[in-house]
Design a protein around this motif. Structure first.
Motif, PDB file in Angstrom:
ATOM      1  N   TYR A 121       0.835  -1.205   0.000  1.00 28.34           N
ATOM      2  CA  TYR A 121       0.000   0.000   0.000  1.00 28.34           C
ATOM      3  C   TYR A 121       0.869   1.255   0.000  1.00 28.34           C
ATOM      4  O   TYR A 121       1.807   1.382   0.774  1.00 28.34           O
ATOM      5  CB  TYR A 121      -0.912   0.023   1.227  1.00 28.34           C
ATOM      6  CG  TYR A 121      -2.023  -0.998   1.185  1.00 28.34           C
ATOM      7  CD1 TYR A 121      -3.276  -0.670   0.682  1.00 28.34           C
ATOM      8  CD2 TYR A 121      -1.816  -2.296   1.646  1.00 28.34           C
ATOM      9  CE1 TYR A 121      -4.302  -1.603   0.652  1.00 28.34           C
ATOM     10  CE2 TYR A 121      -2.835  -3.240   1.614  1.00 28.34           C
ATOM     11  CZ  TYR A 121      -4.069  -2.884   1.120  1.00 28.34           C
ATOM     12  OH  TYR A 121      -5.081  -3.816   1.085  1.00 28.34           O
ATOM     13  N   ILE A 122       0.517   2.183  -0.874  1.00 32.43           N
ATOM     14  CA  ILE A 122       1.213   3.467  -0.926  1.00 32.43           C
ATOM     15  C   ILE A 122       0.629   4.423   0.108  1.00 32.43           C
ATOM     16  O   ILE A 122       1.356   5.113   0.821  1.00 32.43           O
ATOM     17  CB  ILE A 122       1.130   4.079  -2.334  1.00 32.43           C
ATOM     18  CG1 ILE A 122       1.822   3.156  -3.354  1.00 32.43           C
ATOM     19  CG2 ILE A 122       1.765   5.473  -2.360  1.00 32.43           C
ATOM     20  CD1 ILE A 122       1.693   3.615  -4.776  1.00 32.43           C
ATOM     21  N   GLU A 123      -0.696   4.456   0.209  1.00 35.95           N
ATOM     22  CA  GLU A 123      -1.385   5.313   1.166  1.00 35.95           C
ATOM     23  C   GLU A 123      -1.842   4.482   2.360  1.00 35.95           C
ATOM     24  O   GLU A 123      -2.197   3.303   2.214  1.00 35.95           O
ATOM     25  CB  GLU A 123      -2.584   6.005   0.529  1.00 35.95           C
ATOM     26  CG  GLU A 123      -2.226   6.927  -0.630  1.00 35.95           C
ATOM     27  CD  GLU A 123      -1.361   8.087  -0.196  1.00 35.95           C
ATOM     28  OE1 GLU A 123      -1.507   8.531   0.968  1.00 35.95           O
ATOM     29  OE2 GLU A 123      -0.530   8.551  -1.000  1.00 35.95           O
ATOM     30  N   PRO A 124      -1.872   5.052   3.573  1.00 28.32           N
ATOM     31  CA  PRO A 124      -2.215   4.269   4.770  1.00 28.32           C
ATOM     32  C   PRO A 124      -3.693   3.914   4.884  1.00 28.32           C
ATOM     33  O   PRO A 124      -4.034   2.879   5.465  1.00 28.32           O
ATOM     34  CB  PRO A 124      -1.786   5.192   5.916  1.00 28.32           C
ATOM     35  CG  PRO A 124      -1.855   6.570   5.347  1.00 28.32           C
ATOM     36  CD  PRO A 124      -1.455   6.434   3.912  1.00 28.32           C
ATOM     37  N   GLU A 125      -4.580   4.752   4.334  1.00 21.97           N
ATOM     38  CA  GLU A 125      -6.019   4.555   4.562  1.00 21.97           C
ATOM     39  C   GLU A 125      -6.539   3.208   4.052  1.00 21.97           C
ATOM     40  O   GLU A 125      -7.260   2.505   4.794  1.00 21.97           O
ATOM     41  CB  GLU A 125      -6.820   5.707   3.947  1.00 21.97           C
ATOM     42  CG  GLU A 125      -6.680   7.037   4.671  1.00 21.97           C
ATOM     43  CD  GLU A 125      -5.392   7.768   4.311  1.00 21.97           C
ATOM     44  OE1 GLU A 125      -4.679   7.308   3.397  1.00 21.97           O
ATOM     45  OE2 GLU A 125      -5.101   8.806   4.931  1.00 21.97           O
ATOM     46  N   PRO A 126      -6.213   2.796   2.820  1.00 20.78           N
ATOM     47  CA  PRO A 126      -6.707   1.480   2.362  1.00 20.78           C
ATOM     48  C   PRO A 126      -6.156   0.319   3.183  1.00 20.78           C
ATOM     49  O   PRO A 126      -6.869  -0.661   3.434  1.00 20.78           O
ATOM     50  CB  PRO A 126      -6.221   1.411   0.905  1.00 20.78           C
ATOM     51  CG  PRO A 126      -5.993   2.826   0.504  1.00 20.78           C
ATOM     52  CD  PRO A 126      -5.520   3.519   1.746  1.00 20.78           C
ATOM     53  N   LEU A 127      -4.891   0.432   3.603  1.00 19.87           N
ATOM     54  CA  LEU A 127      -4.301  -0.622   4.435  1.00 19.87           C
ATOM     55  C   LEU A 127      -5.026  -0.713   5.766  1.00 19.87           C
ATOM     56  O   LEU A 127      -5.378  -1.813   6.221  1.00 19.87           O
ATOM     57  CB  LEU A 127      -2.814  -0.332   4.665  1.00 19.87           C
ATOM     58  CG  LEU A 127      -2.114  -1.209   5.718  1.00 19.87           C
ATOM     59  CD1 LEU A 127      -2.178  -2.676   5.331  1.00 19.87           C
ATOM     60  CD2 LEU A 127      -0.668  -0.748   5.911  1.00 19.87           C
ATOM     61  N   ILE A 128      -5.256   0.422   6.416  1.00 25.84           N
ATOM     62  CA  ILE A 128      -5.924   0.416   7.715  1.00 25.84           C
ATOM     63  C   ILE A 128      -7.339  -0.126   7.587  1.00 25.84           C
ATOM     64  O   ILE A 128      -7.815  -0.868   8.453  1.00 25.84           O
ATOM     65  CB  ILE A 128      -5.914   1.837   8.319  1.00 25.84           C
ATOM     66  CG1 ILE A 128      -4.477   2.217   8.705  1.00 25.84           C
ATOM     67  CG2 ILE A 128      -6.815   1.910   9.546  1.00 25.84           C
ATOM     68  CD1 ILE A 128      -4.315   3.649   9.133  1.00 25.84           C
ATOM     69  N   LEU A 129      -8.013   0.209   6.493  1.00 29.76           N
ATOM     70  CA  LEU A 129      -9.360  -0.327   6.257  1.00 29.76           C
ATOM     71  C   LEU A 129      -9.330  -1.847   6.163  1.00 29.76           C
ATOM     72  O   LEU A 129     -10.161  -2.537   6.774  1.00 29.76           O
ATOM     73  CB  LEU A 129      -9.951   0.276   4.983  1.00 29.76           C
ATOM     74  CG  LEU A 129     -11.346  -0.212   4.591  1.00 29.76           C
ATOM     75  CD1 LEU A 129     -12.362   0.127   5.672  1.00 29.76           C
ATOM     76  CD2 LEU A 129     -11.774   0.408   3.251  1.00 29.76           C
ATOM     77  N   GLU A 130      -8.362  -2.391   5.425  1.00 32.39           N
ATOM     78  CA  GLU A 130      -8.257  -3.851   5.310  1.00 32.39           C
ATOM     79  C   GLU A 130      -7.923  -4.473   6.659  1.00 32.39           C
ATOM     80  O   GLU A 130      -8.501  -5.502   7.042  1.00 32.39           O
ATOM     81  CB  GLU A 130      -7.194  -4.242   4.278  1.00 32.39           C
ATOM     82  CG  GLU A 130      -7.090  -5.766   4.130  1.00 32.39           C
ATOM     83  CD  GLU A 130      -6.030  -6.204   3.139  1.00 32.39           C
ATOM     84  OE1 GLU A 130      -5.823  -7.431   3.019  1.00 32.39           O
ATOM     85  OE2 GLU A 130      -5.393  -5.345   2.500  1.00 32.39           O
ATOM     86  N   ILE A 131      -6.996  -3.871   7.383  1.00 32.35           N
ATOM     87  CA  ILE A 131      -6.624  -4.402   8.698  1.00 32.35           C
ATOM     88  C   ILE A 131      -7.817  -4.374   9.642  1.00 32.35           C
ATOM     89  O   ILE A 131      -8.082  -5.352  10.358  1.00 32.35           O
ATOM     90  CB  ILE A 131      -5.445  -3.597   9.288  1.00 32.35           C
ATOM     91  CG1 ILE A 131      -4.154  -3.941   8.553  1.00 32.35           C
ATOM     92  CG2 ILE A 131      -5.285  -3.885  10.781  1.00 32.35           C
ATOM     93  CD1 ILE A 131      -2.953  -3.135   8.999  1.00 32.35           C
ATOM     94  N   GLU A 132      -8.568  -3.288   9.646  1.00 32.18           N
ATOM     95  CA  GLU A 132      -9.700  -3.182  10.571  1.00 32.18           C
ATOM     96  C   GLU A 132     -10.800  -4.177  10.214  1.00 32.18           C
ATOM     97  O   GLU A 132     -11.400  -4.779  11.110  1.00 32.18           O
ATOM     98  CB  GLU A 132     -10.234  -1.756  10.576  1.00 32.18           C
ATOM     99  CG  GLU A 132      -9.263  -0.776  11.215  1.00 32.18           C
ATOM    100  CD  GLU A 132      -9.941   0.432  11.825  1.00 32.18           C
ATOM    101  OE1 GLU A 132     -10.984   0.856  11.298  1.00 32.18           O
ATOM    102  OE2 GLU A 132      -9.431   0.935  12.857  1.00 32.18           O
ATOM    103  N   ASN A 133     -11.064  -4.373   8.950  1.00 28.46           N
ATOM    104  CA  ASN A 133     -12.059  -5.376   8.552  1.00 28.46           C
ATOM    105  C   ASN A 133     -11.620  -6.771   8.984  1.00 28.46           C
ATOM    106  O   ASN A 133     -12.436  -7.584   9.441  1.00 28.46           O
ATOM    107  CB  ASN A 133     -12.274  -5.336   7.037  1.00 28.46           C
ATOM    108  CG  ASN A 133     -13.054  -4.115   6.593  1.00 28.46           C
ATOM    109  OD1 ASN A 133     -13.814  -3.529   7.372  1.00 28.46           O
ATOM    110  ND2 ASN A 133     -12.874  -3.707   5.352  1.00 28.46           N
TER     111      ASN A 133
END
Length: 255
Positions: A121-133
Motif C-alpha cells: 500500500y502506498i497510502e495508509p487509509e486502504p491498508l488500515i481499512l483492510e486491517i480493521e475489517n
C-alpha cells in the motif's frame, strides 16, 4: 527514517490505541546497521515486519525501559498498538511473559492477518481499512475481547497526570487487590505505568506541538530540570539531549 501514527476507526477505538508505521530507507548518512532506541511503553503491538532478511508478524510486548532494535536499510514496520486494559481469550498475549521482549506472534493472530500485504500500500487509509475489517472478523470468530473497565479508569487517570494515591483513593477495594489486578492486566505496576506515561506524554507534546521542553517539565509534574533528567536517565540510561538529537533524524507524524 519516517515514523507515522494513525487513529483507529470509531468501531475499534476501544481496542486499538493507534496504528504506526516506521520506514527506514537506504540512507548512507545513518551508518547501518543502526541501533534504534525508543521510550518505554505500556502497550502491546502486533507488528508486521519487512526487512531484507526477514518478513513476518511479531509481538512487541510492554517495555519497562528503553526498547532497542538493530535496523537495516529498506525495512518497513507496521504496528497495531493495543490499549493496555485489553486482553484476548483464549489467552494469547500474557503480558508477564512478553514483558520487555519481542516474540513470536500467536498462531491464531498470524493466521488471521497473514493475507495482508502491508508493504503493497502506498497510502495508509486502504491498508488500515483492510486491517480493521480483518480485525473485526477475528474478534467475532476467533478471539474474544476482554475489556477491564476498572483498569481503563485507572490507566486514563494516571495518563492524565494524577497520582496513584489520588486515582485509587475512592475505589472501594484494597490497594493490594487493585495493584494485583492492574499488574495482571497491564503487565506492570501502577507506579511504573504512571512514570512511563509521563515521559511519553511529555515527549509527544514536545514533538507534536513543538513546545519548549523546559516549560513542559512543570506541566507534567517534574519539580525541576534535575528531576526530569534523573527520571529520564533511569528509564533510558542516556542523556535526554542525545535522545533529542536522535529524534531529529526521524520525520515524525503523530495522530
Amino acid at each position: 527514517m519516517i515514523y507515522s501514527e494513525y487513529k483507529p476507526s470509531k468501531e475499534l477505538k476501544d481496542i486499538v490505541k493507534n496504528y504506526w508505521r516506521f520506514e527506514v530507507a537506504n540512507d548512507g548518512n545513518l551508518g547501518f546497521p543502526y541501533r534504534h532506541e525508543t521510550l518505554p511503553h505500556s502497550e502491546v503491538s502486533i507488528v508486521f515486519i519487512k526487512q531484507p532478511y526477514f518478513e513476518g508478524i511479531r509481538i512487541l510486548g510492554p517495555q519497562l525501559s528503553k526498547f532497542q532494535k538493530t535496523i537495516y536499510p529498506d525495512s518497513i514496520y507496521f504496528g497495531i498498538r493495543i490499549l493496555p486494559w485489553i486482553s484476548f481469550t483464549p489467552s494469547l498475549l500474557n503480558k508477564h511473559e512478553i514483558l520487555n521482549v519481542t516474540t513470536d506472534c500467536p498462531i491464531p493472530i498470524v493466521n488471521g492477518l497473514k493475507s495482508i500485504k502491508f508493504d503493497a500500500y502506498i497510502e495508509p487509509e486502504p491498508l488500515i481499512l483492510e486491517i480493521e475489517n480483518t480485525l473485526k472478523k477475528m474478534f467475532t470468530e476467533t478471539l474474544h475481547v476482554c475489556k477491564y473497565d476498572l483498569i481503563k479508569y485507572i490507566c486514563l487517570e494516571l495518563s492524565s497526570g494524577k497520582s496513584v494515591a489520588s486515582t485509587i483513593g475512592n475505589i472501594p477495594l484494597s490497594t493490594r487487590v487493585i495493584q494485583k489486578k492492574f499488574k495482571e492486566v497491564v503487565g506492570m505496576s501502577m507506579r511504573k505505568y504512571h512514570a512511563i506515561e509521563r515521559q511519553r506524554r511529555l515527549w509527544t507534546d514536545f514533538v507534536k506541538n513543538e513546545k519548549n521542553k523546559t516549560d513542559l517539565l512543570f506541566d507534567y509534574g517534574f519539580f525541576d530540570q534535575a528531576h526530569f533528567i534523573n527520571d529520564f536517565k533511569k528509564h533510558m540510561n542516556r542523556s535526554h539531549k542525545d535522545f533529542e538529537q536522535r529524534l531529529q533524524q526521524i520525520s515524525i507524524s503523530l495522530a
